[in-house]
Design a protein around this motif. Sequence first.
Motif, PDB file in Angstrom:
ATOM      1  N   GLY A  67       1.228  -1.083  -0.287  1.00 40.75           N
ATOM      2  CA  GLY A  67       0.406  -0.361  -0.472  1.00 40.75           C
ATOM      3  C   GLY A  67       0.920   1.329  -0.216  1.00 40.75           C
ATOM      4  N   GLY A  68       0.315   2.284   0.397  1.00 34.36           N
ATOM      5  CA  GLY A  68       1.230   3.927  -0.368  1.00 34.36           C
ATOM      6  C   GLY A  68       0.767   4.400  -1.291  1.00 34.36           C
ATOM      7  N   GLY A  69       0.547   5.624  -1.666  1.00 34.82           N
ATOM      8  CA  GLY A  69       0.879   6.672  -2.459  1.00 34.82           C
ATOM      9  C   GLY A  69      -0.372   6.123  -3.669  1.00 34.82           C
ATOM     10  N   GLY A  70      -1.705   5.932  -2.352  1.00 33.26           N
ATOM     11  CA  GLY A  70      -3.113   5.939  -3.293  1.00 33.26           C
ATOM     12  C   GLY A  70      -3.350   4.375  -4.338  1.00 33.26           C
ATOM     13  N   GLY A  71      -1.795   3.974  -4.513  1.00 30.14           N
ATOM     14  CA  GLY A  71      -1.902   2.337  -5.044  1.00 30.14           C
ATOM     15  C   GLY A  71      -0.730   3.100  -6.088  1.00 30.14           C
TER      16      GLY A  71
END
Length: 321
Positions: A67-71
């Motif tokens: 996860g992370g950065g909105g995908g």
Amino acid sequence: MRATRRLVLGLAAAPFAARAQSDRYPDRPIRLVVPFAPGGPTDVMARVISSGLTAALGQPVVVENRGGGGGNIGAAHVARSAPDGYSLLVCSTGFVVNPSLFRNPGYDPVRDFAPVTELGASPNVILAGARSGIGSIAELIARAKTTAGGLDMANPGTGSTPHLTAELLRLRAGIEFVQITHASAALAVQAVLGGVTPVGVAALPAAQPHILSGALKALAITSAERWPDLPDVPTMQELGFGGFVSETFQALLAPAGTPAPVILRLARESLAALGDAGTAAKLRAAGFGIQARGPEALATRIAREVPMWRDLIRQAGIPQE
């Protein structure tokens, strides 16, 4: 001369080596990278489909959450992975939204990926918490109009279709929201359940169990027709918002350059898994509509939705990150 001869022989042998590798595929575990935290719709889809793929391919198919950065982090990781069929991406609609939302998402949805299959899609649902006192879209609009600074609205991530659904409602109803962004659909739903925010928007799979239990009130659904498991929940179109249809899709992709035989094998087995009655029932109960379509259909969808969401982002005035 000897070096040149070895190079020529190596190039000539390369297609045969690639074909032999494809013929042996798979001979080790396969990773399904989910670019979100566990518990959200994309994670649920990946875990359901991984069981069928494990049985069909004869190798473990394991889910890895990045996860992370909105995908973006998970998608960029797969884009940079070896194109051998052992690192795959299970994405949501954010995959086609983020190139317009971020200046540098870390990947290009067309150049860096080979489409494998569409897996499923689910409508978004507009939710209210039990203690909010909001029981309909009309009441939500009235509350927003009398709330200084805008009504707090939970969403599962900037640029997600639930976030953009809220933006569309804002534009169509002439109201204001304070968008409260969370790292996953599960966390956004929990915020509404716990009364942290009075209302929220989420893809149906994360919210359906809480709607059925009565813990959350579904004000409206964004499908073209009423959802079979929620027959009392009106569509936004029924409520007078013509053309207000949005959904979150899930899809399977491989890094660009993955051999065609590997793509076709993955597509065939994914479609077979989705066609299994037990798998279909499990996904339907989780709030998914199955959309079992192969590489060409997925490529067409990506080409259609990238500019579609770009236009909405511009209309809503959402700045690039």
